[in-house]
Write a protein that holds these residues in place. Structure first.
Motif, PDB file in Angstrom:
ATOM      1  N   ILE A 276       0.861  -1.056  -0.038  1.00  0.00           N
ATOM      2  CA  ILE A 276      -0.015  -0.046  -0.079  1.00  0.00           C
ATOM      3  C   ILE A 276       0.957   1.209   0.124  1.00  0.00           C
ATOM      4  O   ILE A 276       1.940   1.474   0.675  1.00  0.00           O
ATOM      5  CB  ILE A 276      -1.007   0.062   1.252  1.00  0.00           C
ATOM      6  CG1 ILE A 276      -1.802  -0.878   1.056  1.00  0.00           C
ATOM      7  CG2 ILE A 276      -1.601   1.271   1.478  1.00  0.00           C
ATOM      8  CD1 ILE A 276      -2.738  -1.393   2.062  1.00  0.00           C
ATOM      9  N   VAL A 277       0.601   2.188  -0.712  1.00  0.00           N
ATOM     10  CA  VAL A 277       1.033   3.441  -0.904  1.00  0.00           C
ATOM     11  C   VAL A 277       0.728   4.584  -0.024  1.00  0.00           C
ATOM     12  O   VAL A 277      -0.547   4.886  -0.146  1.00  0.00           O
ATOM     13  CB  VAL A 277       1.404   4.036  -2.230  1.00  0.00           C
ATOM     14  CG1 VAL A 277       2.142   5.220  -2.240  1.00  0.00           C
ATOM     15  CG2 VAL A 277       2.224   2.817  -3.075  1.00  0.00           C
ATOM     16  N   HIS A 278       1.361   4.924   0.749  1.00  0.00           N
ATOM     17  CA  HIS A 278       0.575   6.310   1.875  1.00  0.00           C
ATOM     18  C   HIS A 278       1.216   7.555   1.250  1.00  0.00           C
ATOM     19  O   HIS A 278       2.366   7.901   0.910  1.00  0.00           O
ATOM     20  CB  HIS A 278       1.322   6.075   3.175  1.00  0.00           C
ATOM     21  CG  HIS A 278       1.097   4.756   4.035  1.00  0.00           C
ATOM     22  ND1 HIS A 278       1.282   3.522   3.393  1.00  0.00           N
ATOM     23  CD2 HIS A 278       0.012   4.528   4.924  1.00  0.00           C
ATOM     24  CE1 HIS A 278       0.691   2.467   4.307  1.00  0.00           C
ATOM     25  NE2 HIS A 278      -0.072   2.999   4.841  1.00  0.00           N
ATOM     26  N   ILE A 279       0.074   8.546   1.192  1.00  0.00           N
ATOM     27  CA  ILE A 279       0.456   9.649   0.790  1.00  0.00           C
ATOM     28  C   ILE A 279      -0.079  10.921   1.795  1.00  0.00           C
ATOM     29  O   ILE A 279      -0.693  10.484   2.963  1.00  0.00           O
ATOM     30  CB  ILE A 279      -0.305   9.987  -0.531  1.00  0.00           C
ATOM     31  CG1 ILE A 279      -1.754   9.907  -0.330  1.00  0.00           C
ATOM     32  CG2 ILE A 279       0.275   9.180  -1.488  1.00  0.00           C
ATOM     33  CD1 ILE A 279      -2.514  10.172  -1.632  1.00  0.00           C
ATOM     34  N   GLY A 280       0.723  11.993   1.633  1.00  0.00           N
ATOM     35  CA  GLY A 280       0.382  13.174   2.832  1.00  0.00           C
ATOM     36  C   GLY A 280      -0.748  13.896   2.389  1.00  0.00           C
ATOM     37  O   GLY A 280      -1.211  14.807   3.161  1.00  0.00           O
ATOM     38  N   THR A 281      -1.029  14.147   1.119  1.00  0.00           N
ATOM     39  CA  THR A 281      -2.185  15.033   0.675  1.00  0.00           C
ATOM     40  C   THR A 281      -3.019  14.300  -0.139  1.00  0.00           C
ATOM     41  O   THR A 281      -2.691  13.446  -1.085  1.00  0.00           O
ATOM     42  CB  THR A 281      -1.592  16.306  -0.105  1.00  0.00           C
ATOM     43  OG1 THR A 281      -0.810  15.913  -0.949  1.00  0.00           O
ATOM     44  CG2 THR A 281      -0.668  17.126   1.042  1.00  0.00           C
TER      45      THR A 281
END
Length: 343
Positions: free
Chosen positions: A67-72
């Motif tokens: 899973i890829v986590h993003i900040g916005t």
């Protein structure tokens, strides 16, 4: 490799600790960090060599996507295509939060190992001050499965990460105990009717209130999927060292089972409060049987506690498959490999 822990606190200036973690990530290293679900093991998702370090550290099969986590929210379009109205509604309703959306991946942007050869990718924006600060300081996406050895119970405390990965990874950002305690819900929004690939804190009922009908396959139906589109679909997960068996939360049935087992086994019992008078060799409480959120938060810690005993068999009581109870039972069924204790 020496593993060091950096304490981070949302009420204290931790800029130096975040800088150290960001420097490691920018240099192709992996860093463990807390989210609202469990601790994640992150690498920059566009760096193939860094992502491969995740698989090596965890002993994770290479066909198990990350899973890829993003900040916005704005970053979604950098890594995915064909963003549907359903996906937009989910992001608006549940992000930041424990919901991963499986969408069509944008070609040649993410490291190949992230998607395990699939044309989709799971993306989420975590709802945790440490995770968000790390992501927004880094300004890059992080591929991040749970920060534990593959197959073991996921970590809800920094000490759990240290137990599994000390001297294997360079750094753990210690933000205390996580809140939800179960991995994010994974929802495939590439299909005409969205499908829950892994239940979690965002329940089927919550999703349907926002986007309409959602399919939630049983564990047996999920096993038919030969190519997993999300973590946790194919392999045994969440299991302590001793074999786990599910059993109904019935005191007479549990007492009978323990009486049968005790002549040859050390028995650990994982059950809600009010079962402590049962004479198992070890007893670990899930918390209040009527508080599913409390049960989900304590589940992995209880499973891990069994490994610190000489228990040779673990009995874990089942719970109702309502709300987050579906996610709890999903994890228990996988920890037990689907096995129930039969009297």
């Amino acid at each position: 490799m020496h593993t060091f822990q950096l304490i981070v606190d949302e009420f204290v200036d931790n800029s130096e600790n975040y800088t150290q973690a960001v420097d490691l990530l920018n240099n192709g290293e992996i860093v463990a960090f807390p989210t609202e679900t469990v601790y994640g093991l992150g690498a920059v998702a566009t760096n193939e060599q860094a992502v491969k370090k995740i698989f090596a550290a965890k002993g994770r099969p290479s066909d198990n996507p990350l899973i890829v986590h993003i900040g916005t929210v704005e970053e979604v379009s950098l890594y995915t295509t064909n963003i549907s109205e359903v996906a937009q509604k989910c992001m608006e309703a549940f992000w930041p939060g424990p919901l991963t959306l499986v969408m069509d991946v944008k070609p040649n942007v993410l490291a190949p190992s992230v998607t395990a050869g699939l044309d989709t990718v799971g993306i989420r924006m975590p709802d945790h001050p440490v995770a968000l600060e790390l992501l927004q300081t880094l300004k890059k996406p992080l591929a991040a499965p749970s920060a534990n050895r593959s197959g073991k119970p996921s970590p809800t405390k920094a000490e759990h990460v240290f137990e599994d990965l000390q001297n294997i990874i360079p750094c753990i950002l210690d933000g205390g105990m996580t809140g939800i305690g179960l991995e994010s819900t994974v929802l495939d929004v590439t299909l005409e009717t969205p499908v829950i690939l892994r239940p979690g804190g965002v329940t089927k009922e919550m999703l349907e209130a926002v986007i309409g009908p959602v399919v939630e396959p049983s564990l047996e139906q999920q096993k038919i999927e030969s190519t997993p589109k999300a973590p946790g679909m194919k392999y045994t997960h969440y299991a302590p060292d001793a074999p786990v068996y599910l059993i109904e939360a019935n005191k007479i049935a549990i007492e009978t089972a323990i009486a049968e087992l005790k002549p040859v086994h050390k028995v650990a019992l994982l059950a809600p409060q009010n079962f402590e008078e049962i004479e198992a060799d070890y007893y670990f409480s899930f918390g209040n049987a009527h508080d599913l959120e409390q049960m989900s938060a304590s589940l992995y810690d209880a499973l891990r506690s069994c490994d610190k005993t000489d228990a040779t068999i673990i009995l874990a009581t089942a719970t109702s498959k309502t709300g987050v109870g579906t996610a709890i039972m999903n994890r228990l069924e996988k920890a037990a490999g689907g096995k129930w204790y039969s009297l």
